[in-house]
Design an enzyme around this catalytic site. Structure first.
Site, mmCIF file in Angstrom:
data_model
loop_
_atom_site.group_PDB
_atom_site.id
_atom_site.type_symbol
_atom_site.label_atom_id
_atom_site.label_comp_id
_atom_site.label_asym_id
_atom_site.label_seq_id
_atom_site.Cartn_x
_atom_site.Cartn_y
_atom_site.Cartn_z
ATOM 1 C CE LYS A 215 -1.683 -4.108 3.025
ATOM 2 N NZ LYS A 215 -2.248 -4.737 2.798
ATOM 3 C CB SER B 19 -1.002 -0.290 1.034
ATOM 4 O OG SER B 19 -1.698 1.496 1.251
ATOM 5 C CE1 TYR C 289 -3.717 -2.330 4.968
ATOM 6 C CE2 TYR C 289 -3.057 -0.166 5.037
ATOM 7 C CZ TYR C 289 -3.603 -1.108 4.588
ATOM 8 O OH TYR C 289 -4.045 -0.852 3.400
#
Ligand code: NAI
Length: 280
Positions: A159, A142, A155
């Protein structure tokens, strides 16, 4: 016309909806046979039915080692081979949370699905591919991994971990004929982009529109990504057209990470003009 993935067998995790479902459809369109690995049984089964014998669903929680090992075994048993692992399943956690107040369970779940999952997949699929002439491992990272920001700390960390893992795996698995890459989508119109877990279906479209509008300004192209944009790039990286590409992170973000879209130069020049006028 020949497809870019003719004769190949792929696993796509998180293939039941969003980016993953677009990838499943595009991979089949390009000649691949695909195993969808997800935990959303109904959506995955509907998609599989629409695609006929080219698609097969195996319920798999990507964060569980035993389930990932069984997924690789069952793919080979069902389709006779495995050429591509696309680890795309992901969860965002609780984006509205403040890091200092966040529940540990959010940390654990996010890291387990987003980082441990792709690592387990690479371990089991990589072992098969190393003994069977090579293959391709692709993971969805991401653009959130590429710069800091408010919220979703676990998160972003997971990533970023996936991108780091990919570079080292490209080196370690390259001699076995295995290419390892990541794709980093920018804001892309899916349920996840509504930035909340467990949103009721009837509220989802409205929330997606709001979140997309908030993010559009960050993208020089002024266009929010669609799942198909990511699927096109995934087909390319999974295909033999990308035979010399390994260890990269391909950003598909409408220019989001090209730099700061704010025209600070124009702002500065306006400020200079005012400052000089005040001096006169
Ligand atoms: P989505 O929420 O629509 O799809 C995620 C899929 O992963 C769902 O089908 C879900 O059931 C599956 N999944 C979740 N936990 C799982 C588990 N433990 N085991 C197996 N499957 C599981 O989200 P979207 O947007 O399609 O996300 C796909 C990937 O793209 C994710 O890795 C996400 O982090 C990444 N991404 C998405 C962006 C966006 O703006 N939509 C931007 C950047 C990256």
């Amino acid at each position: 016309m020949a497809g870019q993935l003719d004769g190949k067998v792929a696993i796509i995790t998180g293939g039941a909806q969003g980016i993953g479902a677009a990838c499943v459809q595009k991979f089949v369109e390009q000649g691949a046979r695909v195993v969808i690995a997800d935990i959303l049984d109904q959506a995955a089964k509907e998609l599989t039915q629409n695609l006929g014998s080219a698609a097969y669903y195996r319920r798999t929680d990507v964060s569980k080692a035993g389930e990932m090992e069984a997924l690789v075994d069952e793919t080979v048993a069902h389709f006779g081979q495995l050429d591509i692992l696309f680890s795309n399943a992901g969860v965002m956690g609780e984006p509205q949370g403040n890091f200092l107040d966040e529940d540990f369970s959010t940390f654990e779940r996010t890291i387990a699905v987003d980082l441990l999952g792709p690592m387990l997949g690479a371990r089991f699929a990589g072992a098969y591919m190393a003994n069977n002439g090579g293959g391709c491992i692709l993971t969805t990272a991401s653009t959130s991994a590429l710069y800091g920001g408010y919220g979703i700390v676990p998160y972003r960390a997971a990533k970023a971990g996936v991108i780091g893992m990919t570079r080292s795996l490209a080196i370690e698995l390259g001699p076995h004929g295995i290419r390892v890459n990541t794709i980093s989508p920018g804001p892309t119109k899916t349920a996840m982009s509504a930035a909340m877990d467990n949103v009721p279906e009837e509220q989802l479209a409205a929330l997606m529109d709001v979140s997309m509008e908030c993010m559009r300004g960050r993208m020089p192209l002024g266009r929010i990504g669609l799942p198909e944009d990511i699927a096109n790039a995934a087909v390319f990286l999974a295909s033999d057209l990308a035979a010399q590409i390994t260890g990269i992170d391909l950003r598909i973000d409408g220019g989001e990470t090209a730099g700061n879209v704010e025209n600070t130069l124009a702002k500065m020049q306006a400020g200079f003009a005012t400052a000089l006028q005040n001096k006169q």
